[in-house]
Scaffold this motif. Structure first.
Motif, PDB file in Angstrom:
ATOM      1  N   PRO A  12      30.281  24.786  78.624  1.00 28.81           N
ATOM      2  CA  PRO A  12      30.042  25.984  77.826  1.00 28.81           C
ATOM      3  C   PRO A  12      31.209  26.388  76.940  1.00 28.81           C
ATOM      4  O   PRO A  12      31.041  27.200  76.031  1.00 28.81           O
ATOM      5  CB  PRO A  12      29.799  27.061  78.891  1.00 28.81           C
ATOM      6  N   ALA A  80      25.595  21.655  74.159  1.00 27.80           N
ATOM      7  CA  ALA A  80      26.477  22.593  74.860  1.00 27.80           C
ATOM      8  C   ALA A  80      26.029  22.664  76.318  1.00 27.80           C
ATOM      9  O   ALA A  80      24.875  22.360  76.633  1.00 27.80           O
ATOM     10  CB  ALA A  80      26.368  23.974  74.227  1.00 27.80           C
ATOM     11  N   ASP A  82      24.925  21.897  79.824  1.00 26.30           N
ATOM     12  CA  ASP A  82      24.319  20.686  80.377  1.00 26.30           C
ATOM     13  C   ASP A  82      23.180  20.253  79.458  1.00 26.30           C
ATOM     14  O   ASP A  82      22.390  21.090  79.032  1.00 26.30           O
ATOM     15  CB  ASP A  82      23.775  20.970  81.784  1.00 26.30           C
ATOM     16  N   VAL A  85      19.506  21.296  80.454  1.00 29.56           N
ATOM     17  CA  VAL A  85      19.091  22.697  80.564  1.00 29.56           C
ATOM     18  C   VAL A  85      18.830  23.252  79.167  1.00 29.56           C
ATOM     19  O   VAL A  85      19.761  23.500  78.407  1.00 29.56           O
ATOM     20  CB  VAL A  85      20.177  23.535  81.284  1.00 29.56           C
ATOM     21  N   THR A 115      26.559  24.163  83.083  1.00 30.93           N
ATOM     22  CA  THR A 115      25.629  24.981  82.318  1.00 30.93           C
ATOM     23  C   THR A 115      26.082  26.445  82.289  1.00 30.93           C
ATOM     24  O   THR A 115      26.795  26.896  83.185  1.00 30.93           O
ATOM     25  CB  THR A 115      24.194  24.821  82.859  1.00 30.93           C
ATOM     26  N   ALA A 116      25.662  27.167  81.242  1.00 32.21           N
ATOM     27  CA  ALA A 116      26.170  28.522  81.004  1.00 32.21           C
ATOM     28  C   ALA A 116      26.011  29.456  82.209  1.00 32.21           C
ATOM     29  O   ALA A 116      26.906  30.240  82.506  1.00 32.21           O
ATOM     30  CB  ALA A 116      25.474  29.126  79.782  1.00 32.21           C
ATOM     31  N   ASN A 165      19.025  32.042  75.878  1.00 30.34           N
ATOM     32  CA  ASN A 165      18.433  32.345  74.566  1.00 30.34           C
ATOM     33  C   ASN A 165      17.876  33.763  74.519  1.00 30.34           C
ATOM     34  O   ASN A 165      16.702  33.965  74.192  1.00 30.34           O
ATOM     35  CB  ASN A 165      17.301  31.348  74.242  1.00 30.34           C
ATOM     36  N   GLY A 195      27.235  37.734  79.942  1.00 27.42           N
ATOM     37  CA  GLY A 195      28.373  36.830  79.725  1.00 27.42           C
ATOM     38  C   GLY A 195      28.271  36.235  78.335  1.00 27.42           C
ATOM     39  O   GLY A 195      27.359  35.471  78.046  1.00 27.42           O
ATOM     40  N   ALA A 197      29.900  33.999  75.218  1.00 24.73           N
ATOM     41  CA  ALA A 197      30.873  32.977  74.804  1.00 24.73           C
ATOM     42  C   ALA A 197      31.866  32.664  75.922  1.00 24.73           C
ATOM     43  O   ALA A 197      33.069  32.531  75.693  1.00 24.73           O
ATOM     44  CB  ALA A 197      31.598  33.418  73.538  1.00 24.73           C
ATOM     45  N   VAL A 198      31.357  32.531  77.125  1.00 26.04           N
ATOM     46  CA  VAL A 198      32.226  32.305  78.279  1.00 26.04           C
ATOM     47  C   VAL A 198      32.959  30.968  78.140  1.00 26.04           C
ATOM     48  O   VAL A 198      32.380  29.969  77.722  1.00 26.04           O
ATOM     49  CB  VAL A 198      31.385  32.375  79.574  1.00 26.04           C
ATOM     50  N   ARG A 200      35.306  30.531  75.987  1.00 25.98           N
ATOM     51  CA  ARG A 200      35.825  30.417  74.626  1.00 25.98           C
ATOM     52  C   ARG A 200      36.735  31.611  74.342  1.00 25.98           C
ATOM     53  O   ARG A 200      36.796  32.571  75.112  1.00 25.98           O
ATOM     54  CB  ARG A 200      34.661  30.358  73.626  1.00 25.98           C
ATOM     55  N   MET A 220      23.175  35.633  70.486  1.00 28.02           N
ATOM     56  CA  MET A 220      22.741  34.261  70.793  1.00 28.02           C
ATOM     57  C   MET A 220      23.678  33.521  71.730  1.00 28.02           C
ATOM     58  O   MET A 220      23.283  32.547  72.369  1.00 28.02           O
ATOM     59  CB  MET A 220      22.674  33.465  69.493  1.00 28.02           C
ATOM     60  N   ALA A 221      24.938  33.970  71.805  1.00 26.45           N
ATOM     61  CA  ALA A 221      25.916  33.274  72.647  1.00 26.45           C
ATOM     62  C   ALA A 221      26.034  33.921  74.028  1.00 26.45           C
ATOM     63  O   ALA A 221      27.015  33.711  74.735  1.00 26.45           O
ATOM     64  CB  ALA A 221      27.270  33.261  71.956  1.00 26.45           C
ATOM     65  N   THR A 222      25.045  34.730  74.394  1.00 30.55           N
ATOM     66  CA  THR A 222      25.112  35.463  75.663  1.00 30.55           C
ATOM     67  C   THR A 222      24.122  34.900  76.673  1.00 30.55           C
ATOM     68  O   THR A 222      22.987  34.574  76.341  1.00 30.55           O
ATOM     69  CB  THR A 222      24.774  36.955  75.421  1.00 30.55           C
TER      70      THR A 222
HETATM   71  N1  SAH Z   1      22.363  23.484  77.369  1.00 30.94           N
HETATM   72  C1  SAH Z   1      22.974  24.804  77.376  1.00 30.94           C
HETATM   73  C2  SAH Z   1      21.977  25.894  77.047  1.00 30.94           C
HETATM   74  C3  SAH Z   1      21.392  25.804  75.643  1.00 30.94           C
HETATM   75  S1  SAH Z   1      20.378  27.170  75.259  1.00 30.94           S
HETATM   76  C4  SAH Z   1      23.621  25.046  78.755  1.00 30.94           C
HETATM   77  O1  SAH Z   1      23.379  24.261  79.680  1.00 30.94           O
HETATM   78  O2  SAH Z   1      24.365  26.020  78.891  1.00 30.94           O
HETATM   79  C5  SAH Z   1      21.551  28.229  74.424  1.00 30.94           C
HETATM   80  C6  SAH Z   1      21.846  29.421  75.283  1.00 30.94           C
HETATM   81  O3  SAH Z   1      22.793  29.068  76.292  1.00 30.94           O
HETATM   82  C7  SAH Z   1      22.501  30.596  74.563  1.00 30.94           C
HETATM   83  O4  SAH Z   1      21.544  31.406  73.894  1.00 30.94           O
HETATM   84  C8  SAH Z   1      23.150  31.336  75.722  1.00 30.94           C
HETATM   85  O5  SAH Z   1      22.159  32.051  76.442  1.00 30.94           O
HETATM   86  C9  SAH Z   1      23.604  30.168  76.619  1.00 30.94           C
HETATM   87  N2  SAH Z   1      25.014  29.787  76.413  1.00 30.94           N
HETATM   88  C10 SAH Z   1      25.476  28.608  75.957  1.00 30.94           C
HETATM   89  N3  SAH Z   1      26.848  28.589  75.964  1.00 30.94           N
HETATM   90  C11 SAH Z   1      27.243  29.792  76.460  1.00 30.94           C
HETATM   91  C12 SAH Z   1      28.530  30.392  76.729  1.00 30.94           C
HETATM   92  N4  SAH Z   1      29.674  29.740  76.493  1.00 30.94           N
HETATM   93  N5  SAH Z   1      28.550  31.652  77.245  1.00 30.94           N
HETATM   94  C13 SAH Z   1      27.403  32.307  77.506  1.00 30.94           C
HETATM   95  N6  SAH Z   1      26.160  31.782  77.267  1.00 30.94           N
HETATM   96  C14 SAH Z   1      26.083  30.553  76.750  1.00 30.94           C
END
Ligand code: SAH
Length: 253
Positions: A12, A80, A82, A85, A115-116, A165, A195, A197-198, A200, A220-222
């Motif tokens: 992530p 990003a 996994d 997922v 994964t996030a 998402n 959470g 942009a965890v 980052r 979108m990054a939450t």
């Molecule tokens: N394959 C990715 C998910 C892709 S869907 C995984 O396994 O994490 C995209 C969603 O993932 C984003 O809308 C958010 O909900 C989440 N996401 C991805 N990176 C993130 C991060 N660094 N911090 C928080 N949420 C994150």
């Protein structure tokens, strides 16, 4: 020369959360595919081609990567977190299922990433310490009615929820509706973790109750974790509380 496709999870955040196997798969590749901003996180290596693409073109991107691998190239396709997922691994499987027979004989590897939801959970304690489920709130590939049905079923059955998402410019109201829906099943004090942009530089982790949780707190990054009725807090002097879901389920649901 036989080609290879590696579907690689970047984790992530920054390189600290990139698995050694993923790093090795990236180093081995002579062509990289992926959503532009994710590709930007992969350090440049001489002689490696880059094929950035738009976020929405997942199947097309998978097909292009497979095509190049079938021509004998060493290809890495990045996601990003996994890749399995809500990401590229399923798109690659779909492309192989629909594609030419030759693709079924290709050397295809799936390399996992953090994964996030696991990264966000680790920031606050153990909210996923007992049964949980992950849902994407995007209604691009399923109807909103299906999402509501799954929210009802999961929250009603006592699962902690990890929501991917949660919101986008095209989907501004869905998260507010989700909290409204969950309030039907869960106590007002249920912990909710936002959470953003965890891992980052612009990371932000905040805690709310379900009663106060608001759709505008996310982008979108939450990634959002909504506790179950069993999820609780441990207050700590001068430190943020720990959020955890006890290992033993209460008898009822
Ligand atoms: N394959 C990715 C998910 C892709 S869907 C995984 O396994 O994490 C995209 C969603 O993932 C984003 O809308 C958010 O909900 C989440 N996401 C991805 N990176 C993130 C991060 N660094 N911090 C928080 N949420 C994150």
């Amino acid at each position: 020369m036989s080609g290879r496709l590696a579907v690689v999870g970047l984790g992530p955040g920054d390189a600290r959360w990139l698995a050694p196997e993923a790093d090795a798969a990236l180093a081995l590749a002579d062509a990289l595919f992926g959503y532009g901003p994710y590709l930007d996180r992969v350090p440049a290596r001489p002689g490696q081609e880059r094929h950035p693409s738009d976020n929405r073109e997942e199947l097309l991107r998978a097909q292009e990567a497979l095509e190049l691998a079938a021509r004998g190239r060493k290809v890495a396709l990045v996601s990003a977190g996994d890749p399995g997922v809500f990401a590229m691994a399923a798109a690659v499987c779909e492309a192989i299922a629909q594609g030419p027979d030759a693709w079924r004989a290709l050397d295809v590897a799936f390399v996992p990433g953090i994964t996030a939801m696991l990264a966000v959970a680790a920031r606050v304690g153990a909210p996923l310490g007992h049964d949980f489920c992950a849902l994407s709130l995007s209604d691009n590939l399923k109807t909103w009615a299906t999402i509501e049905q799954r929210l009802d079923a999961a929250a009603g059955a006592g699962f902690v929820l990890a929501l991917y998402n949660p919101i986008s410019r095209a989907r501004p109201w869905q998260l507010g509706k989700t909290f409204e829906r969950l309030r039907r099943h869960l106590p007002a004090a249920t912990p909710v973790v936002f959470g953003r942009a965890v891992g980052r530089a612009d990371e932000r982790v905040t805690l709310a109750t379900l009663a106060e949780a608001d759709g505008v707190e996310a982008d979108m990054a939450t990634l959002i974790i909504v506790g179950s009725a069993a999820t609780r807090l441990v207050a700590r002097p001068g430190l943020p509380p720990l959020v955890y879901t006890p290992r033993a389920a209460e008898t009822s649901t």
